[in-house]
Design a protein around this motif. Structure first.
Motif, PDB file in Angstrom:
ATOM      1  N   LEU A   1       0.811  -1.211   0.000  1.00 56.60           N
ATOM      2  CA  LEU A   1       0.000   0.000   0.000  1.00 56.60           C
ATOM      3  C   LEU A   1       0.848   1.265   0.000  1.00 56.60           C
ATOM      4  N   GLY A   2       2.025   1.216   0.578  1.00 56.69           N
ATOM      5  CA  GLY A   2       2.899   2.384   0.590  1.00 56.69           C
ATOM      6  C   GLY A   2       2.714   3.239   1.822  1.00 56.69           C
ATOM      7  N   ALA A   3       3.746   4.020   2.138  1.00 54.91           N
ATOM      8  CA  ALA A   3       3.796   4.756   3.403  1.00 54.91           C
ATOM      9  C   ALA A   3       2.838   5.930   3.467  1.00 54.91           C
ATOM     10  N   PHE A   4       2.192   6.287   2.356  1.00 59.53           N
ATOM     11  CA  PHE A   4       1.258   7.415   2.377  1.00 59.53           C
ATOM     12  C   PHE A   4      -0.195   6.952   2.288  1.00 59.53           C
TER      13      PHE A   4
ATOM     14  N   THR B   1       2.065  15.013  11.176  1.00 60.35           N
ATOM     15  CA  THR B   1       1.762  16.043  10.185  1.00 60.35           C
ATOM     16  C   THR B   1       3.028  16.488   9.467  1.00 60.35           C
ATOM     17  N   VAL B   2       4.102  16.702  10.213  1.00 52.83           N
ATOM     18  CA  VAL B   2       5.380  17.068   9.583  1.00 52.83           C
ATOM     19  C   VAL B   2       5.821  15.968   8.621  1.00 52.83           C
ATOM     20  N   LEU B   3       5.699  14.720   9.053  1.00 50.73           N
ATOM     21  CA  LEU B   3       6.123  13.590   8.224  1.00 50.73           C
ATOM     22  C   LEU B   3       5.371  13.543   6.901  1.00 50.73           C
ATOM     23  N   PHE B   4       4.036  13.658   6.955  1.00 49.61           N
ATOM     24  CA  PHE B   4       3.245  13.472   5.744  1.00 49.61           C
ATOM     25  C   PHE B   4       3.109  14.748   4.909  1.00 49.61           C
TER      26      PHE B   4
ATOM     27  N   ARG C   1       7.184  14.650   3.503  1.00 52.20           N
ATOM     28  CA  ARG C   1       7.690  13.357   3.004  1.00 52.20           C
ATOM     29  C   ARG C   1       8.901  12.864   3.788  1.00 52.20           C
ATOM     30  N   GLY C   2       8.920  13.129   5.046  1.00 54.07           N
ATOM     31  CA  GLY C   2      10.012  12.668   5.891  1.00 54.07           C
ATOM     32  C   GLY C   2      10.185  13.564   7.094  1.00 54.07           C
ATOM     33  N   LEU C   3      11.016  13.118   8.018  1.00 53.72           N
ATOM     34  CA  LEU C   3      11.300  13.885   9.229  1.00 53.72           C
ATOM     35  C   LEU C   3      12.759  14.315   9.224  1.00 53.72           C
TER      36      LEU C   3
END
Length: 483
Positions: A45-48, A218-221, A224-226
C-alpha cells in the motif's frame, strides 16, 4: 519498503536468536507468518496510505514487539503461555484477515473520497481554531459529566479528540504558510500544551502522547520525511515519556485521581509537578506506579510486571493468550461476548437499559480470569473476543468482517495521507491507539458513530469557512488568528 524490509530483517535476526533460546518451531513460524502478512501489506500500500499504517501497527502490536521484547529479555517466544500454538495461530489468522480485508477494500469501487487534501492556509487556520474551540468545550463538559457528582453521560467524549485535529491543522498551516521553513509558532505551542494538560487531567497515557504524535505525523506526511532534529526530539520525548510521564500517570491512578473532581485533579497534578521540579521527589511517584503492576494478574507473558507500563499496551498476545487457553479448556462462551457491542453504541435516551459492562469484562469474568469486583474496563483485542465467542469459526469470520467494514469506511472518507489533515487525524485518533488492541465495540463505534461525527464536523467547519470568506465576514479575525 525500506521500513518493511528493516523490520523484516530484524524479525529474522530475532528468530535466529529464538531458535537458540529453544522456541517451538511451529510457534515461531506462526509468528513470522503473521509478521510477513503485515509487512507485505505495508510495502504494497505504501507509506502514504492510511491502511498501510493500520496493518503495520496491527502486526507490530500483535507480533513484532512481542518477538523483539522476548528476544531482548532472553525468553523463548512460547514461554509463559498455556496454549502457545493456539494463541499464535489466532494472531496469524487475525493478521491474514486484515490483509484480505485491505485487498478487498482496495478493489472496491467506493467513489470519490469525502474529505480531500487541502493546502489553503485560510481553511487550515480556521479548521485549527474551530477544532480547538469545539474540542476544548466538549472536553470540559464531558469532564463535568463524568467526574463525581456528574450525570455519567460520556457520549460527548468523542469530540474532545478534536484537540488533536487542532494540532494537526495548525501544524499544516505553519508548514504551508512558511513553505516548510517553520514548524512551530506560538499558537501551535498553545494547542500542544493545552492538549497535553487535558490528557494529564484525563489520566490517560495515550491522550498525553497523541498531541505530540499528531504534530510529528503532520510534519512527516507534509514534508515526506522527518528532519534529523525531529527524529532526535522524538527519541528524547520517548525517553521522557517512559521514564517520567508514564510513571506519574500511573502514580496518580494509585492516588485515586480518577475518582475525584476536576478541581481536585488539577490540584493533584500541580502538586506532583511542583514536587518533582522543585524537590526532585520522583521516587515516591515511581514506587506508586510500580505497585500497580505487582501482585496477581491473569497475564504475565514477560515474566511478571517487567515492562508492563509499555508492553501492556503494545504486546497484545498477553491479553489474547489467556483467553485462548481458557476457551481451549472450557469451550466458547457464545454471542454475549460480541453482539452487545452494537447495543451499547445507542444513546441512553434510546436504550436506557443498554449493557453497562464492556464485553471484555464479561468475557474475562465468565472465563474466571478476573474478579467481578475488579476494574470494569480490561483490554481484550478483537481476535481474543471473537475466539472467546465462537472459537475458530468466530475467529475466521468476525475480525474479517469488522476489518472490511473499517477499511471501506476509511477509503471512502479518504485514506491518502499525503498533505491530508483529515487522513492524518484518523491515523492518530484511531489507528495509533486501537490498531492492535481494538475490540468489536471500538471498531463498530468508529465506523457507526465516531468517524461519521468527525466527518460531519469537518464538513460543517469547512462550509462555515467558505461562507465567511464569500461574505467577507470574519476577515479581520482570520488575519489576527494567523499569529
Amino acid at each position: 519498503r525500506l521500513i518493511a524490509g528493516g523490520l523484516g530483517g530484524m524479525a529474522l535476526a530475532a528468530a535466529l536468536v529464538q531458535i537458540g533460546l529453544g522456541v517451538k518451531l511451529g510457534v515461531l513460524l506462526l509468528a513470522l507468518f503473521g509478521a510477513a502478512t503485515g509487512l507485505l501489506g505495508f510495502a504494497w500500500l505504501g507509506a502514504f496510505n492510511l491502511g498501510a499504517w493500520w496493518v503495520l501497527f496491527y502486526v507490530l502490536g500483535n507480533v513484532l514487539i512481542a518477538l523483539f521484547a522476548k528476544t531482548l529479555l532472553g525468553q523463548a517466544l512460547d514461554s509463559h503461555l498455556d496454549a502457545p500454538y493456539a494463541s499464535y495461530l489466532a494472531l496469524a489468522v487475525g493478521c491474514l484477515a486484515l490483509l484480505f480485508a485491505l485487498m478487498l477494500a482496495w478493489l472496491a469501487p467506493v467513489g470519490k473520497p469525502i474529505l480531500r487534501a487541502s493546502e489553503e492556509p485560510g481553511l487550515l487556520r480556521f479548521m485549527a481554531w474551530g477544532c480547538f474551540g469545539v474540542g476544548l468545550f466538549f472536553w470540559y463538559v464531558n469532564r463535568r459529566f463524568q467526574d463525581p457528582n456528574g450525570s455519567g453521560f460520556g457520549g460527548l467524549s468523542v469530540f474532545g479528540d478534536l484537540l488533536f485535529m487542532a494540532v494537526i491543522a495548525r501544524t499544516a498551516f505553519v508548514l504551508v504558510q512558511s513553505q516548510g521553513r517553520k514548524r512551530l509558532d506560538r499558537v501551535l505551542v498553545l494547542f500542544l500544551v493545552t492538549s497535553i494538560l487535558a490528557g494529564l487531567i484525563n489520566n490517560a497515557k495515550t491522550q498525553v502522547a497523541l498531541p505530540v504524535v499528531s504534530y510529528f505525523s503532520t510534519v512527516l506526511f507534509f514534508q515526506r520525511g522527518l528532519p534529523r532534529r525531529e527524529v532526535l526530539l522524538i527519541a528524547a520525548g520517548g525517553m521522557l515519556f517512559v521514564s517520567l510521564v508514564g510513571p506519574m500517570i500511573h502514580a496518580y491512578r494509585a492516588l485515586g485521581i480518577q475518582q475525584v473532581s476536576l478541581d481536585r485533579k488539577i490540584a493533584l497534578i500541580g502538586q506532583g509537578i511542583a514536587a518533582v521540579a522543585e524537590h526532585g521527589e520522583f521516587d515516591y511517584y515511581e514506587h506508586l506506579a510500580n505497585e500497580q503492576f505487582q501482585g496477581d494478574n491473569y497475564y504475565g507473558y514477560f515474566g511478571g510486571a517487567r515492562g508492563q507500563m509499555i508492553l501492556g499496551r503494545y504486546a497484545s498476545i498477553q491479553q489474547i493468550a489467556p483467553v485462548v487457553a481458557a476457551v481451549e479448556h472450557q469451550g466458547p462462551v457464545g454471542g454475549f461476548a460480541v453482539w452487545p457491542a452494537f447495543e451499547r453504541l445507542a444513546p441512553k435516551i434510546i436504550a436506557p437499559h443498554k449493557p453497562e459492562n464492556v464485553e471484555s469484562f464479561n468475557i474475562l469474568v465468565r472465563l474466571g480470569l478476573i474478579s467481578p469486583y475488579g476494574g470494569k474496563f480490561p483490554t481484550l483485542p478483537l481476535v481474543g473476543q471473537a475466539y472467546a465467542a465462537y472459537g475458530m469459526i468466530g475467529l475466521c469470520v468476525i475480525p474479517f468482517l469488522a476489518f472490511l467494514a473499517f477499511a471501506l469506511v476509511i477509503k471512502k472518507i479518504g485514506w491518502d495521507l499525503y498533505r491530508n489533515i483529515y487522513a492524518i487525524f484518523f491515523l492518530c485518533d484511531f489507528v495509533v491507539v486501537y490498531a492492535n488492541q481494538g475490540d468489536l465495540g471500538q471498531y463498530a463505534g468508529a465506523v457507526l458513530r465516531g468517524f461519521p461525527l468527525f466527518v460531519v464536523t469537518f464538513l460543517i467547519l469547512a462550509r462555515l469557512h467558505r461562507s465567511l470568506r464569500k461574505r467577507g465576514l470574519g476577515r479581520n479575525y482570520l488575519q489576527r488568528a494567523q499569529g
